[in-house]
Motif scaffolding. Structure first.
Motif, PDB file in Angstrom:
ATOM      1  N   ASN A  90       0.813  -1.218   0.000  1.00 34.04           N
ATOM      2  CA  ASN A  90       0.000   0.000   0.000  1.00 34.04           C
ATOM      3  C   ASN A  90       0.843   1.262   0.000  1.00 34.04           C
ATOM      4  O   ASN A  90       0.464   2.281  -0.575  1.00 34.04           O
ATOM      5  CB  ASN A  90      -0.958   0.004   1.200  1.00 34.04           C
ATOM      6  N   GLN A  91       2.030   1.213   0.629  1.00 32.57           N
ATOM      7  CA  GLN A  91       2.879   2.405   0.660  1.00 32.57           C
ATOM      8  C   GLN A  91       3.352   2.763  -0.745  1.00 32.57           C
ATOM      9  O   GLN A  91       3.344   3.936  -1.136  1.00 32.57           O
ATOM     10  CB  GLN A  91       4.080   2.154   1.586  1.00 32.57           C
ATOM     11  N   ALA A  92       3.766   1.749  -1.518  1.00 35.47           N
ATOM     12  CA  ALA A  92       4.185   2.009  -2.892  1.00 35.47           C
ATOM     13  C   ALA A  92       2.997   2.474  -3.736  1.00 35.47           C
ATOM     14  O   ALA A  92       3.127   3.383  -4.567  1.00 35.47           O
ATOM     15  CB  ALA A  92       4.805   0.752  -3.497  1.00 35.47           C
ATOM     16  N   SER A  93       1.836   1.864  -3.516  1.00 34.61           N
ATOM     17  CA  SER A  93       0.655   2.247  -4.297  1.00 34.61           C
ATOM     18  C   SER A  93       0.223   3.676  -3.982  1.00 34.61           C
ATOM     19  O   SER A  93      -0.261   4.402  -4.863  1.00 34.61           O
ATOM     20  CB  SER A  93      -0.488   1.266  -4.031  1.00 34.61           C
ATOM     21  N   ASN A  94       0.395   4.092  -2.713  1.00 33.97           N
ATOM     22  CA  ASN A  94       0.076   5.472  -2.362  1.00 33.97           C
ATOM     23  C   ASN A  94       0.874   6.453  -3.219  1.00 33.97           C
ATOM     24  O   ASN A  94       0.378   7.515  -3.615  1.00 33.97           O
ATOM     25  CB  ASN A  94       0.362   5.731  -0.886  1.00 33.97           C
ATOM     26  N   TRP A  95       2.136   6.084  -3.507  1.00 34.58           N
ATOM     27  CA  TRP A  95       2.976   6.958  -4.317  1.00 34.58           C
ATOM     28  C   TRP A  95       2.691   6.775  -5.807  1.00 34.58           C
ATOM     29  O   TRP A  95       2.516   7.738  -6.542  1.00 34.58           O
ATOM     30  CB  TRP A  95       4.444   6.679  -4.023  1.00 34.58           C
ATOM     31  N   LEU A  96       2.610   5.519  -6.258  1.00 30.87           N
ATOM     32  CA  LEU A  96       2.445   5.254  -7.681  1.00 30.87           C
ATOM     33  C   LEU A  96       1.105   5.748  -8.213  1.00 30.87           C
ATOM     34  O   LEU A  96       1.010   6.210  -9.354  1.00 30.87           O
ATOM     35  CB  LEU A  96       2.581   3.754  -7.958  1.00 30.87           C
ATOM     36  N   GLY A 127      -1.248   7.715  -6.236  1.00 33.83           N
ATOM     37  CA  GLY A 127      -1.827   8.886  -5.595  1.00 33.83           C
ATOM     38  C   GLY A 127      -0.866  10.041  -5.416  1.00 33.83           C
ATOM     39  O   GLY A 127      -1.257  11.114  -4.953  1.00 33.83           O
ATOM     40  N   GLY A 128       0.422   9.810  -5.757  1.00 27.14           N
ATOM     41  CA  GLY A 128       1.403  10.873  -5.616  1.00 27.14           C
ATOM     42  C   GLY A 128       1.701  11.245  -4.184  1.00 27.14           C
ATOM     43  O   GLY A 128       2.285  12.294  -3.921  1.00 27.14           O
ATOM     44  N   GLN A 129       1.302  10.395  -3.227  1.00 26.97           N
ATOM     45  CA  GLN A 129       1.535  10.670  -1.808  1.00 26.97           C
ATOM     46  C   GLN A 129       2.821   9.988  -1.381  1.00 26.97           C
ATOM     47  O   GLN A 129       2.918   8.774  -1.387  1.00 26.97           O
ATOM     48  CB  GLN A 129       0.366  10.141  -0.974  1.00 26.97           C
ATOM     49  N   GLN A 130       3.823  10.784  -1.033  1.00 25.17           N
ATOM     50  CA  GLN A 130       5.100  10.194  -0.628  1.00 25.17           C
ATOM     51  C   GLN A 130       4.992   9.626   0.784  1.00 25.17           C
ATOM     52  O   GLN A 130       4.694  10.356   1.730  1.00 25.17           O
ATOM     53  CB  GLN A 130       6.230  11.222  -0.672  1.00 25.17           C
ATOM     54  N   PRO A 131       5.218   8.338   0.939  1.00 26.22           N
ATOM     55  CA  PRO A 131       5.142   7.736   2.277  1.00 26.22           C
ATOM     56  C   PRO A 131       6.217   8.303   3.197  1.00 26.22           C
ATOM     57  O   PRO A 131       7.303   8.687   2.755  1.00 26.22           O
ATOM     58  CB  PRO A 131       5.376   6.246   2.002  1.00 26.22           C
ATOM     59  N   ARG A 132       5.894   8.335   4.474  1.00 25.37           N
ATOM     60  CA  ARG A 132       6.831   8.851   5.470  1.00 25.37           C
ATOM     61  C   ARG A 132       6.674   8.060   6.749  1.00 25.37           C
ATOM     62  O   ARG A 132       5.738   7.287   6.914  1.00 25.37           O
ATOM     63  CB  ARG A 132       6.574  10.339   5.724  1.00 25.37           C
ATOM     64  N   ARG A 133       7.610   8.269   7.645  1.00 26.19           N
ATOM     65  CA  ARG A 133       7.538   7.579   8.938  1.00 26.19           C
ATOM     66  C   ARG A 133       6.441   8.196   9.800  1.00 26.19           C
ATOM     67  O   ARG A 133       6.373   9.405   9.964  1.00 26.19           O
ATOM     68  CB  ARG A 133       8.888   7.662   9.654  1.00 26.19           C
ATOM     69  N   LEU A 134       5.602   7.317  10.334  1.00 27.15           N
ATOM     70  CA  LEU A 134       4.474   7.772  11.162  1.00 27.15           C
ATOM     71  C   LEU A 134       4.470   7.086  12.520  1.00 27.15           C
ATOM     72  O   LEU A 134       3.453   7.095  13.206  1.00 27.15           O
ATOM     73  CB  LEU A 134       3.148   7.481  10.445  1.00 27.15           C
ATOM     74  N   GLY A 135       5.583   6.491  12.914  1.00 26.92           N
ATOM     75  CA  GLY A 135       5.569   5.738  14.162  1.00 26.92           C
ATOM     76  C   GLY A 135       4.643   4.547  14.030  1.00 26.92           C
ATOM     77  O   GLY A 135       4.713   3.788  13.069  1.00 26.92           O
ATOM     78  N   ASN A 136       3.710   4.404  14.963  1.00 28.07           N
ATOM     79  CA  ASN A 136       2.753   3.306  14.907  1.00 28.07           C
ATOM     80  C   ASN A 136       1.436   3.684  14.246  1.00 28.07           C
ATOM     81  O   ASN A 136       0.471   2.926  14.294  1.00 28.07           O
ATOM     82  CB  ASN A 136       2.488   2.764  16.319  1.00 28.07           C
ATOM     83  N   ARG A 137       1.386   4.854  13.639  1.00 31.20           N
ATOM     84  CA  ARG A 137       0.173   5.265  12.945  1.00 31.20           C
ATOM     85  C   ARG A 137       0.116   4.627  11.558  1.00 31.20           C
ATOM     86  O   ARG A 137       1.146   4.366  10.942  1.00 31.20           O
ATOM     87  CB  ARG A 137       0.130   6.784  12.811  1.00 31.20           C
TER      88      ARG A 137
END
Length: 421
Positions: free
Chosen positions: A221-227, A229-239
């Motif tokens: 899902n993290q890669a799909s968010n970028w590929l 949706g253009g949303q760059q994944p980032r560190r969110l702790g446990n979120r």
């Protein structure tokens, strides 16, 4: 006397030329499912992980606990493949094998005549699985690959850990060697698919598995968010990057995990907390709104959750059929009654009587369950049996090979662990 294999892969012959974790994890899976796995180790050295400790077994072998996690249901033969006579023995084993698994550097087996092209000439039905850090081609093909390196290079560490600016912020690796483990899982799955193809066509084939490929595929899902949706994944702790709230919260005496997957669960959770106004807030009515106003939602929930005792909140969530729980330590989860009920911890006994405990195969089969017939062997303890049973060598010939250093054996301890003080 070891009981014969009874799993769904009984009769399948696997030649394991791998070491460390990804390859041995793959072959252990095949062994759990009934395959006959012969592990080839370097005389006098053995699998690298035998020395990856402490802790070590106090049984004379000094094998590490790390080694024990990935090497049950195998026989160990110590054969020097750098010696032409040793390489010839391994080629003979490959002729009668169904599967070869190895994790040598690209091209590293060519000089021994143990590469795919050489072996498939001898055995066209052979499934040959090569596991490397970066695959058999591409600009990184000649690099060595280790789990920690791949976790960083793959992008996994960029989304693991607390955000920059928070206490403890920065990239973190996963607490288990996830790149190695999942590569082993994918390798086992790929081998089974290749066997199905062979059953239909009679054709063997080569499988090229790379740690980097596997880990990138797990970005999911993290890669799909970028590929997409253009949303760059980032560190969110446990979120969670997409689902809110899906994280840990601090109670009065410890943390609780809250994993709410839909709007109904969110409304029920707010009712449990006595916060109907939060559920009714237009900003929080659906998940997209909650994701957009994550900080405001946490500001509303955290003070109320902080008044609860952790056990009370978990019990209330369970009664309301809401997914929640605690962060267990390893000893806590291994002592959990659910794990006991599922039979996940399996006791085994090594050939010298030393008891070991292993984590079993997690799949439960109604007709052909996995079995635990061979504890992780000492290096070379089956050398003589493998050469005699699989290649038909005489005891005299085997003794000569041992005397000349082509083969090594570890003799079984005549004094069982129960007799040692």
């Amino acid at each position: 006397m070891t009981a014969p294999a009874s799993g769904p892969l009984a009769g399948l012959k696997v030649l394991d030329l791998s070491r460390v974790l990804a390859g041995p994890w793959c072959t252990q899976i095949l062994g759990d499912l009934g395959a006959e796995v012969t592990k080839i180790e370097q005389p006098g050295q053995g699998d690298d992980t035998r020395r990856w400790g402490p802790p070590f077994l106090d049984d004379g072998s000094r094998d590490s606990a790390y080694y024990l996690c990935a090497n049950r249901n195998k026989r160990s033969a110590a054969i020097d493949l750098a010696d032409p006579r040793g390489a010839a023995l391994i080629r003979r084993l490959a002729i009668d094998a169904d599967v070869v698994v190895e994790n040598f550097r690209v091209g590293g087996l060519v000089k021994y005549g143990l590469d795919h092209a050489s072996l498939t000439t001898l055995n066209p039905r052979l499934i040959h699985c090569s596991i490397t850090g970066f695959g058999q081609d591409g600009p990184y093909r000649d690099r060595g690959g280790y789990d920690f390196l791949v976790q960083g290079m793959s992008g996994l560490m960029s989304v693991t850990g607390h955000p920059d600016g928070e206490p403890g912020g920065g990239p973190l690796k996963v607490g288990v060697p996830i790149s190695d483990l999942v590569t082993g899982l994918y390798a086992a799955t790929s081998i089974l698919a290749a066997l199905a193809h062979r059953d239909r066509t009679g054709e063997g084939q080569h499988i090229d598995m790379a740690l980097l490929d596997t880990q990138v595929s797990l970005l999911a899902n993290q890669a799909s968010n970028w590929l997409n949706g253009g949303q760059q994944p980032r560190r969110l702790g446990n979120r969670h990057p997409n689902v809110v709230p899906y994280q840990d919260f601090a109670c009065a005496d410890g943390d609780v995990l809250v994993a709410l997957g839909n709007d109904r669960q969110f409304r029920d959770f707010c009712a449990l907390l006595g916060l109907p106004e939060v559920a009714a807030d237009a900003r929080f009515r659906d998940n997209s709104g909650r994701a957009a106003h994550r900080d405001a939602l946490e500001a509303a929930l955290c003070p109320v959750i902080a008044t609860w005792q952790a056990a009370d909140l978990i019990a209330a969530m369970e009664a309301a059929k809401l997914p929640g729980g605690k962060v267990n330590t390893i000893p806590e989860i291994l002592a959990d009654p659910q794990i006991a009920a599922r039979g996940l911890i399996q006791p085994m006994t090594r050939s010298d009587g030393t008891p070991v405990r292993v984590l079993g195969y997690p799949g439960r089969f109604s007709r052909t369950p996995p079995d635990y017939r061979r504890a992780p062997p000492r290096s070379g303890e089956d050398s003589r049996a493998v050469l005699r049973d699989l290649l038909g060598l005489s005891d005299e010939d085997i003794t000569t090979l041992i005397g000349e250093g082509v083969v090594a054996e570890t003799l079984r301890d005549p004094h069982p662990a129960s007799e040692r003080q």
